[in-house]
Write a protein that holds these residues in place. Sequence first.
Motif, mmCIF file in Angstrom:
data_model
loop_
_atom_site.group_PDB
_atom_site.id
_atom_site.type_symbol
_atom_site.label_atom_id
_atom_site.label_comp_id
_atom_site.label_asym_id
_atom_site.label_seq_id
_atom_site.Cartn_x
_atom_site.Cartn_y
_atom_site.Cartn_z
ATOM 1 N N ASN A 150 0.968 -1.027 0.086
ATOM 2 C CA ASN A 150 -0.055 0.145 0.203
ATOM 3 C C ASN A 150 0.891 1.319 0.034
ATOM 4 N N ARG A 151 1.993 1.160 0.836
ATOM 5 C CA ARG A 151 2.713 2.560 1.019
ATOM 6 C C ARG A 151 3.459 2.797 -0.252
ATOM 7 N N LEU A 152 3.941 1.639 -1.013
ATOM 8 C CA LEU A 152 4.745 1.797 -2.171
ATOM 9 C C LEU A 152 3.841 2.186 -3.265
ATOM 10 N N GLY A 153 2.610 1.786 -3.275
ATOM 11 C CA GLY A 153 1.603 2.054 -4.218
ATOM 12 C C GLY A 153 1.639 0.881 -5.287
ATOM 13 N N VAL A 190 12.773 -1.409 8.523
ATOM 14 C CA VAL A 190 12.617 0.100 8.369
ATOM 15 C C VAL A 190 11.173 0.736 8.213
ATOM 16 N N CYS A 191 10.383 -0.021 7.259
ATOM 17 C CA CYS A 191 9.091 0.473 7.320
ATOM 18 C C CYS A 191 8.018 -0.223 8.176
ATOM 19 N N THR A 192 8.460 0.184 9.265
ATOM 20 C CA THR A 192 7.574 -0.404 10.280
ATOM 21 C C THR A 192 6.083 0.220 10.461
ATOM 22 N N LYS A 195 6.440 3.721 12.952
ATOM 23 C CA LYS A 195 7.198 4.686 12.886
ATOM 24 C C LYS A 195 8.243 4.373 11.690
ATOM 25 N N PRO A 196 7.843 4.398 10.314
ATOM 26 C CA PRO A 196 8.701 4.333 9.325
ATOM 27 C C PRO A 196 9.835 5.246 9.356
ATOM 28 N N ASP A 197 11.132 4.698 9.076
ATOM 29 C CA ASP A 197 12.368 5.298 9.019
ATOM 30 C C ASP A 197 12.517 5.887 7.540
ATOM 31 N N CYS A 198 11.564 6.732 7.050
ATOM 32 C CA CYS A 198 11.608 7.111 5.536
ATOM 33 C C CYS A 198 13.105 7.998 5.223
ATOM 34 N N ALA A 199 13.669 8.656 6.324
ATOM 35 C CA ALA A 199 15.125 9.353 5.904
ATOM 36 C C ALA A 199 16.081 8.376 5.578
ATOM 37 N N GLY A 200 15.937 7.213 6.417
ATOM 38 C CA GLY A 200 17.044 6.078 6.105
ATOM 39 C C GLY A 200 16.765 5.171 5.016
ATOM 40 N N CYS A 201 15.489 5.241 4.497
ATOM 41 C CA CYS A 201 15.003 4.189 3.688
ATOM 42 C C CYS A 201 15.536 4.221 2.257
ATOM 43 N N VAL A 202 16.025 3.024 1.410
ATOM 44 C CA VAL A 202 16.590 3.224 0.325
ATOM 45 C C VAL A 202 15.502 3.168 -0.973
ATOM 46 N N LEU A 203 14.344 3.291 -0.412
ATOM 47 C CA LEU A 203 13.467 3.453 -1.541
ATOM 48 C C LEU A 203 12.600 4.960 -1.498
ATOM 49 N N ASN A 204 13.258 5.847 -0.521
ATOM 50 C CA ASN A 204 12.516 6.944 -0.370
ATOM 51 C C ASN A 204 12.441 8.012 -1.864
ATOM 52 N N ASP A 205 13.096 7.697 -2.541
ATOM 53 C CA ASP A 205 13.080 8.802 -3.796
ATOM 54 C C ASP A 205 12.086 8.039 -4.822
ATOM 55 N N ILE A 206 11.516 6.748 -4.679
ATOM 56 C CA ILE A 206 10.643 6.113 -5.545
ATOM 57 C C ILE A 206 9.417 5.943 -4.894
ATOM 58 N N CYS A 207 9.115 6.004 -3.578
ATOM 59 C CA CYS A 207 8.075 5.735 -2.681
ATOM 60 C C CYS A 207 7.029 6.972 -2.716
ATOM 61 N N PRO A 208 5.786 6.606 -3.126
ATOM 62 C CA PRO A 208 4.824 7.928 -2.963
ATOM 63 C C PRO A 208 4.300 8.152 -1.444
ATOM 64 N N SER A 209 4.705 7.323 -0.504
ATOM 65 C CA SER A 209 4.427 7.467 0.745
ATOM 66 C C SER A 209 5.419 8.203 1.675
ATOM 67 N N ALA A 210 6.722 8.429 0.955
ATOM 68 C CA ALA A 210 7.786 8.730 1.800
ATOM 69 C C ALA A 210 7.671 10.112 2.197
ATOM 70 N N PHE A 211 7.932 10.029 3.698
ATOM 71 C CA PHE A 211 7.672 11.291 4.741
ATOM 72 C C PHE A 211 6.327 11.659 4.702
ATOM 73 N N LYS A 212 5.412 10.640 4.506
ATOM 74 C CA LYS A 212 3.938 11.095 4.846
ATOM 75 C C LYS A 212 3.033 10.156 5.616
ATOM 76 N N VAL A 213 3.909 9.303 6.103
ATOM 77 C CA VAL A 213 3.167 8.334 6.999
ATOM 78 C C VAL A 213 3.922 8.350 8.406
HETATM 79 S S1 SF4 Z 1 10.205 5.650 2.222
HETATM 80 FE FE1 SF4 Z 1 8.193 4.515 1.765
HETATM 81 S S2 SF4 Z 1 9.056 2.340 1.762
HETATM 82 FE FE2 SF4 Z 1 10.444 3.810 2.685
HETATM 83 S S3 SF4 Z 1 10.189 3.752 4.910
HETATM 84 FE FE3 SF4 Z 1 8.973 5.407 4.223
HETATM 85 S S4 SF4 Z 1 7.122 4.843 3.642
HETATM 86 FE FE4 SF4 Z 1 8.228 2.959 3.796
#
Ligand code: SF4
Length: 213
Positions: A150-153, A190-192, A195-213
Amino acid sequence: MGVSKPADALEVMRRLEKLYPGAHIALVFTNPLELLVATILSAQSTDIGVNKVTPALFARYKTAADYAGADVEELESFIRSTGFYHNKAKSIMGAGRELVQNYNGQVPRTMAEIITLPGVARKTGNVVLYNAYGVTEGVAVDTHVIRLSNRLGLSLEKDPVKIEQDLMKKVPKKKWGSFAYLLIEHGRAVCTARKPDCAGCVLNDICPSAFKV
Ligand code: SF4
């Protein structure tokens, strides 16, 4: 940072494969029956919690017939700490009976057959078929896979069966089994949920939920 379009499933897979090269099932088992029972127990429980009870359980019950003929209270005493132990004991004993009656005591190797066992839906079927037999019929969708999809779309659905269908369209069949474990590892590390750690996530540049959850 972040994007609005869904993440590319293949790119997610490539990055997570690099990050978690050994991603695999966390349940401990030595044969298909043990895995089936452990997977039934893992519903609404952690794999760590299941691994704590299974050594004594598997020492006591070794065959499908052992489970089929178990004393329900004794069986429950082994699995109580995993929660929902009345229902789980019912499922395990029912599965044992079904295996004895219809499958010669063996865990079947197809989805069509395995989901006829009590307490076994597609998630459990996928886990057991892939990890016990190397058979790939779908993607095992658990709570981590639901959340990350869901978070990654990768899927906008909430129903695990529909999410599985979406993932099966986006990921090559030979990766269906391993993809689930990549999402699970990332969901734990990481994506708990809270408290997802978006700043430390290797997917944050392609994830539509980055820094939104
Ligand atoms: S960037 Fe996306 S996949 Fe990564 S932790 Fe945040 S919500 Fe999860």
